[in-house]
Design an enzyme around this catalytic site. Sequence first.
Site, PDB file in Angstrom:
ATOM      1  N   GLY A   1     -31.102  14.974  19.417  1.00  0.00           N
ATOM      2  CA  GLY A   1     -30.515  13.974  20.309  1.00  0.00           C
ATOM      3  C   GLY A   1     -29.155  14.382  20.836  1.00  0.00           C
ATOM      4  O   GLY A   1     -28.840  14.166  22.013  1.00  0.00           O
ATOM      5  N   ASP A   2     -28.321  14.977  19.969  1.00  0.00           N
ATOM      6  CA  ASP A   2     -27.007  15.427  20.418  1.00  0.00           C
ATOM      7  C   ASP A   2     -27.150  16.455  21.533  1.00  0.00           C
ATOM      8  O   ASP A   2     -26.440  16.409  22.543  1.00  0.00           O
ATOM      9  CB  ASP A   2     -26.223  16.035  19.251  1.00  0.00           C
ATOM     10  CG  ASP A   2     -25.846  15.005  18.190  1.00  0.00           C
ATOM     11  OD1 ASP A   2     -26.080  13.809  18.441  1.00  0.00           O
ATOM     12  OD2 ASP A   2     -25.335  15.402  17.137  1.00  0.00           O
TER      13      ASP A   2
ATOM     14  N   TYR B   1     -38.811   7.128  14.817  1.00  0.00           N
ATOM     15  CA  TYR B   1     -38.666   7.841  13.553  1.00  0.00           C
ATOM     16  C   TYR B   1     -39.892   7.493  12.703  1.00  0.00           C
ATOM     17  O   TYR B   1     -40.998   7.808  13.097  1.00  0.00           O
ATOM     18  CB  TYR B   1     -37.340   7.459  12.882  1.00  0.00           C
ATOM     19  CG  TYR B   1     -36.126   7.769  13.742  1.00  0.00           C
ATOM     20  CD1 TYR B   1     -35.778   9.084  14.038  1.00  0.00           C
ATOM     21  CD2 TYR B   1     -35.335   6.740  14.269  1.00  0.00           C
ATOM     22  CE1 TYR B   1     -34.673   9.377  14.827  1.00  0.00           C
ATOM     23  CE2 TYR B   1     -34.227   7.026  15.057  1.00  0.00           C
ATOM     24  CZ  TYR B   1     -33.906   8.340  15.340  1.00  0.00           C
ATOM     25  OH  TYR B   1     -32.818   8.618  16.130  1.00  0.00           O
TER      26      TYR B   1
ATOM     27  N   ARG C   1     -35.874   5.890  20.717  1.00  0.00           N
ATOM     28  CA  ARG C   1     -35.045   6.015  19.523  1.00  0.00           C
ATOM     29  C   ARG C   1     -33.746   6.734  19.888  1.00  0.00           C
ATOM     30  O   ARG C   1     -33.652   7.405  20.923  1.00  0.00           O
ATOM     31  CB  ARG C   1     -35.785   6.798  18.435  1.00  0.00           C
ATOM     32  CG  ARG C   1     -35.855   8.285  18.717  1.00  0.00           C
ATOM     33  CD  ARG C   1     -36.594   9.066  17.653  1.00  0.00           C
ATOM     34  NE  ARG C   1     -36.276  10.490  17.767  1.00  0.00           N
ATOM     35  CZ  ARG C   1     -37.048  11.466  17.334  1.00  0.00           C
ATOM     36  NH1 ARG C   1     -38.210  11.184  16.762  1.00  0.00           N
ATOM     37  NH2 ARG C   1     -36.674  12.725  17.454  1.00  0.00           N
ATOM     38  N   GLY C   2     -32.754   6.615  19.000  1.00  0.00           N
ATOM     39  CA  GLY C   2     -31.522   7.364  19.194  1.00  0.00           C
ATOM     40  C   GLY C   2     -30.758   6.918  20.427  1.00  0.00           C
ATOM     41  O   GLY C   2     -30.812   5.762  20.835  1.00  0.00           O
ATOM     42  N   GLU C   3     -30.047   7.863  21.041  1.00  0.00           N
ATOM     43  CA  GLU C   3     -29.150   7.544  22.150  1.00  0.00           C
ATOM     44  C   GLU C   3     -29.715   7.946  23.508  1.00  0.00           C
ATOM     45  O   GLU C   3     -29.796   7.132  24.426  1.00  0.00           O
ATOM     46  CB  GLU C   3     -27.801   8.230  21.930  1.00  0.00           C
ATOM     47  CG  GLU C   3     -26.797   8.017  23.051  1.00  0.00           C
ATOM     48  CD  GLU C   3     -25.435   8.603  22.740  1.00  0.00           C
ATOM     49  OE1 GLU C   3     -24.734   9.004  23.682  1.00  0.00           O
ATOM     50  OE2 GLU C   3     -25.057   8.665  21.553  1.00  0.00           O
TER      51      GLU C   3
END
Length: 374
Positions: A24-25, A200, A275-277
């Site tokens: 994700g980063d 996830y 999910r995530g950003e």
Amino acid sequence: MKTETHSSPSLRWDIFCRVIDNHGDLGVCWRLCADLAQRGHTVRLWVDDASALAWMAPHGCAGVSVHAWPSDETLQALAHSTVFAVGDVVVEAFGCELPEAFQALMVRGTSPVWINLEYLSAEGYVARSHGLASPVMSGPARGMTKWFFFPGFTPNTGGLLREPDLAERHTAFDRTTWLSALPLDKPLAANERLISLFCYEPTALPELLKQLSQADEPTRVLVAQGRPCAAVAVATQALHMPSSGTGQLHISQLPYFSQTEFDHLLWACDLNFVRGEDSLVRALWAGQPLVWHIYPQDDLAHHDKLHAFEAALDMPLTLRRFHAAWNGLEAAPLPTLSRAALESWCCWSRQVQRGLQDQTDLTTQLLGFVAQKR
């Protein structure tokens, strides 16, 4: 829709990223790199694991060069190079710490603008902390200033990543043609409800699959590769359900998608589990109903983060209840995905999309912020 309409000086950027997990980063950093490059800037992306770019951005991007996280030996060589120069802007993404040897390079000549790009949140501290200075008190870069830049959902934050041509591309998107080209195990039926699944390992996943198999209308769940695919395999096994689904549910596995194709998936589906950003932001731009699986944290800090997101965007109660069950905040059964609920969520998603589009995008804000600090 507010975006950058004027030409800004072409700058050289060094963006540093460490891949913690789930890529994700890297996904956020790549979108920023590509957006900057498409606006005429030159970007070096320094990353400790660039392997996911093979499918995330298979064609790369003109103006962006990808480099391995610099070792001490590499930085020593750069220190003696007459060609290498630190960029006009250095971005430290998500709290990754710059190598001290690179910090030493930053104090030679004209100091760059040093940005600490933080994680996305709707919590109150974001607006309070956005744009604050962080004086560097020790190390090779002692005396320099690092600036906090916080993405966010309100005008008093750094905004969200959104390319200037995103809305135009979305309008031109041909859903039928794109869906017909998907490499699926079974052709789509005209009346199938389409749900994308990027998650996830939610404990409510078996309940969701069972509910969809017993629904009044056929549903196709399009499952992303990686952890979602593995989670579905475990869930179907627990349900003693065929891996391709049963009853009104058919499950299809997707290949790895580039970021562009992932946008297309979100635009094409009737409901998106994200999910995530990065995928959350892209789902917001899609304007379709969405359910967010927030990254779980051991100290349960993600509970407050989820509630802040729901409040900031005035999420309807039915969708909040679904989020609570999906994210394990409550032990209540997963609410039914009725047609009425989806229609309500769709109205909310379109309203949120329009409201966020009225705000200035992150890259435009970042360019303006850097211009003030140079």
